[in-house]
Design an enzyme around this catalytic site. Sequence first.
Site, PDB file in Angstrom:
ATOM      1  N   ARG A   7     -65.680  27.406  30.245  1.00 20.87           N
ATOM      2  CA  ARG A   7     -66.411  28.664  30.061  1.00 20.87           C
ATOM      3  C   ARG A   7     -65.583  29.881  30.473  1.00 20.87           C
ATOM      4  NH1 ARG A   7     -72.325  27.086  32.450  1.00 20.87           N
ATOM      5  NH2 ARG A   7     -72.615  25.238  31.199  1.00 20.87           N
ATOM      6  N   ASP A   9     -83.753  39.608  36.756  1.00 24.92           N
ATOM      7  CA  ASP A   9     -82.754  38.575  36.485  1.00 24.92           C
ATOM      8  C   ASP A   9     -81.400  39.083  36.983  1.00 24.92           C
ATOM      9  OD1 ASP A   9     -82.847  35.924  34.498  1.00 24.92           O
ATOM     10  OD2 ASP A   9     -80.829  36.741  34.753  1.00 24.92           O
TER      11      ASP A   9
HETATM   12  C1  LIG Z   1     -83.350  28.878  32.508  1.00 19.43           C
HETATM   13  S1  LIG Z   1     -83.626  30.601  32.755  1.00 19.43           S
HETATM   14  C2  LIG Z   1     -85.346  30.580  33.199  1.00 19.43           C
HETATM   15  C3  LIG Z   1     -86.151  31.649  32.497  1.00 19.43           C
HETATM   16  C4  LIG Z   1     -87.651  31.596  32.736  1.00 19.43           C
HETATM   17  N1  LIG Z   1     -87.958  31.739  34.135  1.00 19.43           N
HETATM   18  C5  LIG Z   1     -88.237  30.310  32.191  1.00 19.43           C
HETATM   19  O1  LIG Z   1     -88.581  29.412  32.952  1.00 19.43           O
HETATM   20  O2  LIG Z   1     -88.363  30.189  30.974  1.00 19.43           O
HETATM   21  C6  LIG Z   1     -82.797  30.849  34.310  1.00 19.43           C
HETATM   22  C7  LIG Z   1     -82.480  32.315  34.599  1.00 19.43           C
HETATM   23  O3  LIG Z   1     -82.109  32.434  35.977  1.00 19.43           O
HETATM   24  C8  LIG Z   1     -81.168  33.468  36.086  1.00 19.43           C
HETATM   25  N2  LIG Z   1     -80.469  33.325  37.384  1.00 19.43           N
HETATM   26  C9  LIG Z   1     -79.550  32.383  37.753  1.00 19.43           C
HETATM   27  N3  LIG Z   1     -79.151  32.590  39.022  1.00 19.43           N
HETATM   28  C10 LIG Z   1     -79.836  33.672  39.469  1.00 19.43           C
HETATM   29  C11 LIG Z   1     -79.852  34.383  40.702  1.00 19.43           C
HETATM   30  N4  LIG Z   1     -79.090  34.017  41.739  1.00 19.43           N
HETATM   31  N5  LIG Z   1     -80.664  35.461  40.807  1.00 19.43           N
HETATM   32  C12 LIG Z   1     -81.444  35.846  39.760  1.00 19.43           C
HETATM   33  N6  LIG Z   1     -81.470  35.223  38.578  1.00 19.43           N
HETATM   34  C13 LIG Z   1     -80.685  34.147  38.425  1.00 19.43           C
HETATM   35  C14 LIG Z   1     -80.275  33.272  34.870  1.00 19.43           C
HETATM   36  O4  LIG Z   1     -79.564  34.455  34.553  1.00 19.43           O
HETATM   37  C15 LIG Z   1     -81.299  32.850  33.810  1.00 19.43           C
HETATM   38  O5  LIG Z   1     -81.707  33.947  33.023  1.00 19.43           O
END
Ligand SMILES: C[S@@+](CC[C@H](N)C(=O)[O-])C[C@H]1O[C@@H](n2cnc3c(N)ncnc32)[C@H](O)[C@@H]1O
Length: 285
Positions: A41, A154
């Site tokens: 990546r 996010d």
């Molecule tokens: C799989 S998505 C989940 C979206 C939604 N909550 C759902 O369940 O459909 C995970 C999200 O977590 C965010 N993320 C990852 N690490 C994070 C952090 N330390 N703080 C805030 N957001 C984070 C990513 O950018 C991503 O958009």
Amino acid sequence: MTVTAPAVAMSDATFRVLRDFIYERLGIYFQEKKKYLLEGRLGKRVQLLRLAGFEEYLHVLRYGAQKDLEFEYLCDAVTINETFFFRNEPQFDALETVVLPEVFQARRAAGADAVRVWSAACSSGEEPYTLAMIFHEKLRHRFPGMRMEVVGTDISSTVLHTAKKGTYGDYATRNTPPHYLQKYFTVDGQRRTVKDEIRAMVRFQHLNLFERGFMRSMRDFDLILCRNVMIYFDTPAKVQVVSDLYDSLRFGGYLVIGYSELLHGISNAFRVVSFPKTTLYKKER
Ligand SMILES: C[S@@+](CC[C@H](N)C(=O)[O-])C[C@H]1O[C@@H](n2cnc3c(N)ncnc32)[C@H](O)[C@@H]1O
């Protein structure tokens, strides 16, 4: 089987430094066996920036003039943003039929005119917009004069940009009930845009779940959804985030985590409340 060589190779020592950097800043822990993922990546990025290798990339991340921007890129590269409207229906059923009416009643009894909801790690916005639509469709008439304020946060600016635009393709809306599709979206070719009345209910904000200062500024929520993000964190990171989310809730408020996630071994501060096909967590006095 043919194994393709990575665009840029990463030494084991550099992998460990990069892994620790990501863990400290994002809570996401890459095991040794996942080194190829980072190589793949981020290798393209190293090439694009015309850097000599990952060692120089680390330097850019730490000391570069554009280090904040580069950190944004890193977040996008190492996080999974999968989401869609009405993801995991049993959870939204429980929210619609029990949790939201309960918290609306409690706030009304307290003389307040709004319920506060936080979609933490909301990705491109489908989750907070789903909540806003449910309020509009099912609760607004039951609680006249009351509002639902939704905050979506996010770590990735890229997904937040999409969230603010509110325009989606078929994949995002595939689980949306037809009635909601017709009522709450405008259609332009293959794309659908969330209507203004719903978008006006949701505010988006950049927030890293590990930045304690920002976490402490998030207070007095009646409902928090933090779904499908903690799966990428190890146990100490989950303990910290869940403890901060607990502090962000009002007494009587609920926490919703991902369908496949558990708070067992992470926190026993909440009362576990069972609903058909789902479990939610309540902060009790
Ligand atoms: C799989 S998505 C989940 C979206 C939604 N909550 C759902 O369940 O459909 C995970 C999200 O977590 C965010 N993320 C990852 N690490 C994070 C952090 N330390 N703080 C805030 N957001 C984070 C990513 O950018 C991503 O958009």
